[in-house]
Write an enzyme that holds these catalytic residues in place. Structure first.
Site, short mmCIF file in Angstrom:
data_model
loop_
_atom_site.label_atom_id
_atom_site.label_comp_id
_atom_site.label_asym_id
_atom_site.label_seq_id
_atom_site.Cartn_x
_atom_site.Cartn_y
_atom_site.Cartn_z
N ASP A 1 0.88 -1.16 0.00
CA ASP A 1 0.00 0.00 0.00
C ASP A 1 0.92 1.22 0.00
O ASP A 1 2.13 1.09 0.22
CB ASP A 1 -0.87 -0.03 1.26
N ASP B 1 -0.13 5.25 0.96
CA ASP B 1 -0.39 6.23 2.02
C ASP B 1 -0.51 5.56 3.38
O ASP B 1 -1.35 4.69 3.58
CB ASP B 1 -1.67 7.00 1.72
#
Length: 222
Positions: free
Chosen positions: A8, A10
Site C-alpha cells: 500500500d 499512504d
C-alpha cells in the site's frame, strides 16, 4: 512459494495519513467543529465518497466556506507537514531485500497516480516497483479487492504467492478479500482504529526482516 510483495502507499510507505488528519482536525476547530478520528477514518485507505472532509463542513454543518480556498489551505498545510516526513522505518530494507531476492514488487493504492508520483520521486523508490495500481486504474478502490486483484494479474502471480503490506482497516480488508497473505503495520492514526481479522500485525518493519515475516506463512524467499 512467495513470488511477490505488494505495498500500500499512504500510511504504509510514508505516513501521509497522520498529517492529513491533523490538518483537517485543526481546520475544523477553527469553525467550531470537532472532527473525530472515528469520523475521519471513514475515508482512510479508500475514496472520499463515504466521507469527504473537504465538503463536510458545508454539507453537514451548513458552514459557508469557499471550497476552493479551503482545499488550497488544507493542501498547503499538509505539504508543509509532509516536508518533515520520511519513508517509514523498515520499508526501504524490505524493498531492497525483495528486489535482491528476485521477488516482484507491486504498489496497490486508493490514491491517484499524480499523488503518488511526486513521493515516489522524492523518496527515490520508483525503480523498485514492477507494477503500479492506483485509483486511476480501477473502478472500485479499497476496501474492494479490485486493486489487489489487478496487482496480482499485473505481476503474474496467484494470491497465495503474494504478501500485502498495509496500514489501514480498509486496506487490510481489501488484501484479505483478495486472498493475499496480509501484514499490517499501523501508524499513529490507524493504531487507534478497529481492524477485522485475517492478517498479521507488526509494530514496525524494523523489528522483523522480510525473511522473518515470510516464516509466518511457512514460506521461503525464492
Amino acid at each position: 512459494m512467495i513470488k511477490a510483495v505488494i505495498f500500500d502507499f499512504d500510511g504504509t510507505i510514508i505516513d501521509t495519513e497522520t498529517a492529513w488528519y491533523n490538518v483537517f482536525r485543526d481546520a475544523y476547530k477553527e469553525h467550531g467543529v470537532d472532527l473525530t478520528l472515528e469520523k475521519y477514518s471513514e475515508c482512510l485507505g479508500t475514496s472520499l465518497h463515504s466521507f469527504n472532509p473537504y465538503t463536510h463542513l458545508s454539507t453537514h454543518h451548513n458552514i459557508p466556506i469557499d471550497l476552493d480556498e479551503f482545499r488550497i489551505k488544507i493542501q498547503k498545510a499538509h505539504t508543509e507537514r509532509m516536508e518533515k516526513e520520511a519513508i517509514r522505518p523498515g520499508i526501504l530494507n524490505y524493498l531492497e531485500t525483495a528486489k535482491e531476492a528476485g521477488l516482484k514488487i507491486g504498489l496497490a493504492t486508493s490514491s491517484e497516480k499524480a499523488w503518488i508520483d511526486k513521493f515516489l520521486d522524492l523518496l527515490d523508490i520508483r525503480d523498485y516497483f514492477d507494477c503500479f495500481c492506483t485509483a486511476d486504474t480501477v473502478k472500485n478502490v479499497k476496501p474492494d479487492p479490485e486493486l489487489y486483484n489487478q496487482a496480482l494479474e499485473c505481476l503474474g502471480v496467484e494470491a497465495s504467492e503474494a504478501i500485502a503490506i498495509e496500514d489501514s482497516p480498509n486496506g487490510s480488508r481489501a488484501a484479505v478479500a483478495a486472498g493475499i497473505h496480509t501484514i499490517v503495520v499501523k501508524n499513529a492514526i490507524t493504531s487507534q482504529l478497529p481492524f477485522d481479522k485475517g492478517h498479521h500485525t507488526y509494530d514496525s518493519l524494523e523489528t522483523y526482516t522480510l525473511s522473518d515475516v515470510l516464516k509466518n506463512f511457512t514460506q521461503k524467499i525464492g
